[in-house]
Design a protein around this motif. Structure first.
Motif, PDB file in Angstrom:
ATOM      1  N   SER A   2       6.904  18.547 -38.615  1.00  0.00           N
ATOM      2  CA  SER A   2       8.024  17.076 -38.146  1.00  0.00           C
ATOM      3  C   SER A   2       8.441  17.048 -36.451  1.00  0.00           C
ATOM      4  O   SER A   2       9.251  16.338 -36.379  1.00  0.00           O
ATOM      5  N   ILE A   3       7.524  18.004 -35.980  1.00  0.00           N
ATOM      6  CA  ILE A   3       8.283  17.809 -34.732  1.00  0.00           C
ATOM      7  C   ILE A   3       6.469  17.768 -34.152  1.00  0.00           C
ATOM      8  O   ILE A   3       6.088  17.571 -34.418  1.00  0.00           O
ATOM      9  N   PRO A   4       6.374  17.086 -32.919  1.00  0.00           N
ATOM     10  CA  PRO A   4       5.233  16.376 -31.813  1.00  0.00           C
ATOM     11  C   PRO A   4       4.102  17.501 -31.979  1.00  0.00           C
ATOM     12  O   PRO A   4       3.220  16.958 -31.401  1.00  0.00           O
ATOM     13  N   ALA A   5       4.803  18.498 -30.913  1.00  0.00           N
ATOM     14  CA  ALA A   5       3.806  19.725 -30.497  1.00  0.00           C
ATOM     15  C   ALA A   5       3.173  20.246 -31.558  1.00  0.00           C
ATOM     16  O   ALA A   5       4.615  21.325 -32.103  1.00  0.00           O
ATOM     17  N   VAL A   6       2.034  20.833 -31.831  1.00  0.00           N
ATOM     18  CA  VAL A   6       1.823  22.274 -32.695  1.00  0.00           C
ATOM     19  C   VAL A   6       2.659  24.218 -31.958  1.00  0.00           C
ATOM     20  O   VAL A   6       3.035  23.833 -30.523  1.00  0.00           O
ATOM     21  N   GLN A   7       2.953  24.425 -32.494  1.00  0.00           N
ATOM     22  CA  GLN A   7       3.305  26.080 -32.050  1.00  0.00           C
ATOM     23  C   GLN A   7       2.174  26.523 -31.201  1.00  0.00           C
ATOM     24  O   GLN A   7       1.189  26.561 -32.381  1.00  0.00           O
ATOM     25  N   ILE A   8       2.453  27.417 -30.066  1.00  0.00           N
ATOM     26  CA  ILE A   8       1.006  27.752 -29.675  1.00  0.00           C
ATOM     27  C   ILE A   8       0.773  29.152 -30.415  1.00  0.00           C
ATOM     28  O   ILE A   8       1.770  29.641 -31.489  1.00  0.00           O
ATOM     29  N   ARG A   9      -0.092  29.137 -29.679  1.00  0.00           N
ATOM     30  CA  ARG A   9      -1.262  30.876 -30.694  1.00  0.00           C
ATOM     31  C   ARG A   9       0.065  32.076 -31.064  1.00  0.00           C
ATOM     32  O   ARG A   9       0.175  33.047 -31.239  1.00  0.00           O
ATOM     33  N   GLU A  10      -0.532  32.556 -28.840  1.00  0.00           N
ATOM     34  CA  GLU A  10       0.851  33.272 -28.916  1.00  0.00           C
ATOM     35  C   GLU A  10       1.993  33.663 -29.786  1.00  0.00           C
ATOM     36  O   GLU A  10       2.550  34.890 -30.185  1.00  0.00           O
ATOM     37  N   ILE A  11       2.857  32.491 -30.050  1.00  0.00           N
ATOM     38  CA  ILE A  11       4.325  32.682 -30.624  1.00  0.00           C
ATOM     39  C   ILE A  11       3.902  32.921 -32.345  1.00  0.00           C
ATOM     40  O   ILE A  11       4.565  33.060 -32.881  1.00  0.00           O
ATOM     41  N   ALA A  58      -3.807  21.574 -31.809  1.00  0.00           N
ATOM     42  CA  ALA A  58      -2.682  20.468 -31.367  1.00  0.00           C
ATOM     43  C   ALA A  58      -3.803  19.209 -31.972  1.00  0.00           C
ATOM     44  O   ALA A  58      -2.438  18.577 -32.424  1.00  0.00           O
ATOM     45  N   ALA A  59      -4.795  19.004 -31.915  1.00  0.00           N
ATOM     46  CA  ALA A  59      -5.641  18.171 -33.052  1.00  0.00           C
ATOM     47  C   ALA A  59      -5.611  18.451 -33.737  1.00  0.00           C
ATOM     48  O   ALA A  59      -5.326  16.790 -34.702  1.00  0.00           O
ATOM     49  N   TYR A  60      -5.412  19.184 -34.641  1.00  0.00           N
ATOM     50  CA  TYR A  60      -5.079  19.083 -36.230  1.00  0.00           C
ATOM     51  C   TYR A  60      -3.622  18.938 -36.708  1.00  0.00           C
ATOM     52  O   TYR A  60      -3.482  18.675 -38.056  1.00  0.00           O
ATOM     53  N   HIS A  61      -2.840  18.605 -35.584  1.00  0.00           N
ATOM     54  CA  HIS A  61      -1.704  18.479 -35.685  1.00  0.00           C
ATOM     55  C   HIS A  61      -1.308  17.310 -35.703  1.00  0.00           C
ATOM     56  O   HIS A  61      -0.782  17.011 -36.913  1.00  0.00           O
ATOM     57  N   GLY A  62      -2.013  17.058 -34.866  1.00  0.00           N
ATOM     58  CA  GLY A  62      -1.518  15.339 -34.858  1.00  0.00           C
ATOM     59  C   GLY A  62      -2.004  14.278 -35.977  1.00  0.00           C
ATOM     60  O   GLY A  62      -1.651  13.627 -36.549  1.00  0.00           O
ATOM     61  N   ILE A  63      -3.654  15.578 -36.386  1.00  0.00           N
ATOM     62  CA  ILE A  63      -4.156  14.848 -37.509  1.00  0.00           C
ATOM     63  C   ILE A  63      -3.786  14.778 -38.608  1.00  0.00           C
ATOM     64  O   ILE A  63      -3.347  13.872 -39.516  1.00  0.00           O
ATOM     65  N   ALA A  64      -2.316  15.541 -39.113  1.00  0.00           N
ATOM     66  CA  ALA A  64      -2.397  16.073 -40.228  1.00  0.00           C
ATOM     67  C   ALA A  64      -0.760  15.535 -40.341  1.00  0.00           C
ATOM     68  O   ALA A  64      -0.458  14.914 -41.150  1.00  0.00           O
ATOM     69  N   ARG A  65      -0.247  15.069 -38.807  1.00  0.00           N
ATOM     70  CA  ARG A  65       0.944  14.469 -39.371  1.00  0.00           C
ATOM     71  C   ARG A  65       0.782  13.525 -39.677  1.00  0.00           C
ATOM     72  O   ARG A  65       1.922  12.495 -40.300  1.00  0.00           O
ATOM     73  N   LYS A  66      -0.020  12.130 -38.510  1.00  0.00           N
ATOM     74  CA  LYS A  66      -0.114  10.559 -38.759  1.00  0.00           C
ATOM     75  C   LYS A  66      -1.946  10.597 -39.599  1.00  0.00           C
ATOM     76  O   LYS A  66      -1.469   8.722 -39.630  1.00  0.00           O
ATOM     77  N   LEU A  67      -2.622  11.153 -40.032  1.00  0.00           N
ATOM     78  CA  LEU A  67      -4.254  10.443 -40.613  1.00  0.00           C
ATOM     79  C   LEU A  67      -3.758  11.094 -41.926  1.00  0.00           C
ATOM     80  O   LEU A  67      -4.153   9.808 -42.884  1.00  0.00           O
ATOM     81  N   ILE A  68      -3.496  12.647 -42.887  1.00  0.00           N
ATOM     82  CA  ILE A  68      -3.593  12.890 -44.392  1.00  0.00           C
ATOM     83  C   ILE A  68      -2.762  12.572 -44.296  1.00  0.00           C
ATOM     84  O   ILE A  68      -1.234  12.607 -44.340  1.00  0.00           O
ATOM     85  N   ALA A  69      -2.705  11.754 -45.923  1.00  0.00           N
ATOM     86  CA  ALA A  69      -1.765  10.951 -46.409  1.00  0.00           C
ATOM     87  C   ALA A  69      -1.346  11.755 -47.665  1.00  0.00           C
ATOM     88  O   ALA A  69      -2.563  12.434 -48.084  1.00  0.00           O
ATOM     89  N   LYS A  70      -0.444  11.893 -48.509  1.00  0.00           N
ATOM     90  CA  LYS A  70      -0.217  12.393 -49.463  1.00  0.00           C
ATOM     91  C   LYS A  70      -1.121  12.137 -50.966  1.00  0.00           C
ATOM     92  O   LYS A  70      -1.510  10.440 -50.531  1.00  0.00           O
ATOM     93  N   PRO A  71      -1.672  13.020 -51.637  1.00  0.00           N
ATOM     94  CA  PRO A  71      -2.421  12.758 -52.735  1.00  0.00           C
ATOM     95  C   PRO A  71      -2.153  11.717 -52.955  1.00  0.00           C
ATOM     96  O   PRO A  71      -1.151  11.935 -54.109  1.00  0.00           O
TER      97      PRO A  71
END
Length: 491
Positions: free
Chosen positions: A7-16, A188-201
């Motif tokens: 639901s958020i635009p930016a992925v949470q970084i790995r350190e956190i 970050a790339a996969y976060h954007g892809i999952a948010r915008k490109l992957i549809a519900k099955p």
């Protein structure tokens, strides 16, 4: 299980998110133990070089067949992107892509004036122009440090363009300063892809298995065929269509847990696609576990056992012959986290002693939260400890120091430019870019034969050592590799 928040635009970084680190010196066993009881990162008082999350996000988006990529920043931030266009063209035969299309890579080329007045207008114009030129089915906008520092509202610009153009315009927040662990760029790339490109099955299918990978050869086609399935590779050579319906797959597997950690968890949590509970299949012990985990996930355990037995009949005699030839040899490994662990598995299986390793970062646990996915722990349990284990974000001065002291029979590397240091020291060095090359039982034969070939053809590096100039002083080579690490001898 760590939660993925789409639901958020930016992925949470790995350190956190998963407590990833870039500084450690000790042993593999010590690192595994510390990872289970509150691992702490160690800072360096000196760093020679770093990677950048932007390039990691780029390599996952540039290789989408029908997409275009805009780097929002100074043109220098996209200066390395041409290498992914080269990779796309050269490796396309490995994926049976008959007519690889030209990659569509652009930059907003922010100037000094733009950093004062903002680059939103320039970005909006760039998106429209790229669409008019390419008619791409998706446009990815990668942020850079400059765009992040001046605070451009990239998400709003992309959303407005998406409404106007009628295609996904995906903002990927991957500024280099966001994270010291540059593999956050993959997330970050996969976060954007999952948010915008992957549809519900629409439905879940038993004949498709997602493979999160780089651009290796198509080995999974033959592996999945007995299970009545075929691979859906993500993201090199994906299309927007194949990404959209990756939510309908029967399972997700990974060639590299570092790469696929976030997307595997996102597909499972948000779309109901199970990630198989096993680290990637490198070495006999882990390959056995991987096939069995795949069989359980698909409800085809008997098929998995038949496949394991068939492969072992074919390859175990060859592996045993290689072990005899390689007995007593030593090796040093330098690579990214999960693939470095994979190479260590291969060495353990071939009977080669791992005298040390320089691994670019460490994830104490992956996004799945499953212990079964911890490849380093599996390596220690299966083949024993690895001494001189260094976590360093490509600090080559530490690598040279270790190699100079340990003098292994061979240097094993995953990334270009690293084998140079072994060669300068007269150490035969092997770099294999195809991450699938060492997978499975056949992968052990592949690697074993290449290692033998490298060891037997060492005349060039022996001659190079006599003439090469080492840029590091004797003072440094006499220090401990962790001299500049917190708690090291330089403190």
């Amino acid at each position: 299980m760590p939660k993925v928040n789409l639901s958020i635009p930016a992925v949470q970084i790995r350190e956190i998110r998963i407590n990833s680190i870039t500084g450690y010196q000790g042993s593999a066993e010590g690192l595994v133990n510390e990872s289970q009881c509150g691992l702490k990162d160690k800072n360096r008082s000196f760093s020679q070089c770093l990677g950048c999350a932007t390039s990691k996000a780029a390599c996952m988006t540039i290789l989408v067949q029908d997409g275009a990529v805009i780097s929002h920043g100074p043109v220098g931030c996209s200066s390395c992107f041409h290498e992914f266009a080269f990779t796309y063209r050269v490796n396309s035969p490995l994926r049976n892509v008959d007519k690889p299309t030209q990659r569509k890579i652009y930059s907003t080329n922010l100037q000094e004036k733009d950093t004062v007045y903002g680059g939103n207008v320039k970005l909006a114009k760039a998106i429209n122009e790229v669409y008019e030129r390419t008619k791409a089915n998706v446009i990815f906008v990668l942020t850079t440090c400059a765009a992040g520092i001046i605070g451009d509202d990239v998400e709003s610009v992309c959303e407005q363009a998406e409404e106007e153009l009628g295609i996904p315009v995906v903002a990927i927040f991957c500024e280099g300063f966001r994270s010291r662990v540059w593999t956050t760029g993959f997330d970050a790339a996969y976060h954007g892809i999952a948010r915008k490109l992957i549809a519900k099955p629409r439905e879940h299918r038993s004949d498709i298995i997602n493979v999160v990978n780089f651009w290796g050869s198509d080995i999974f086609k033959d592996w999945f065929a007995p299970f009545g399935a075929k691979p859906n590779y993500i993201t090199p050579y994906s299309t927007t269509e194949s990404l959209k319906y990756s939510s309908e797959a029967a399972a997700t597997v990974q060639a590299c847990s570092t790469l696929g950690s976030y997307l595997g968890a996102a597909l499972e949590q948000e779309f109901g696609v199970p990630e198989i509970p096993a680290a990637p299949p490198y070495g006999i012990a882990q390959t056995d576990r991987w096939f069995r985990a795949l069989g359980r996930t698909l409800g085809k355990e008997e098929t998995a056992e038949e496949l394991i037995a068939e492969k072992k009949r074919e390859y175990l005699p060859q592996i045993e012959a290689l072990r005899k030839k390689l007995k007593g040899k030593t090796a040093y490994v330098t690579a990214g986290a999960a693939h470095g662990h994979a190479i260590l598995d291969i060495l353990g299986e071939l009977g080669i002693e791992a005298s040390g390793a320089a691994i670019f970062h460490h994830d104490p646990i992956y996004d799945s939260g499953r212990e079964e996915n911890d490849q380093l722990a599996q390596r220690v349990n299966d083949y024993g400890n690895v001494p001189n284990f260094n976590i360093c974000n490509k600090q080559e001065f530490e690598l040279v120091n270790s190699l100079n002291k340990l003098r292994p029979d061979i240097l094993m590397a995953r990334h270009g430019g690293m084998t140079l240091w072994g060669a300068k020291l007269g150490i035969p060095s092997l770099l294999i870019g195809d991450e699938h090359y060492g997978m499975g039982y056949e992968g052990l034969v592949n690697y074993g034969e290449r290692i033998l070939e490298t060891l037997e053809n060492d005349e060039f590096v022996k001659n190079l050592e006599k003439h090469a100039v080492n840029p590091y002083t004797n003072w440094w080579l006499n220090q401990e590799p962790h001299y500049f690490l917190a708690g090291g001898t330089g403190k």
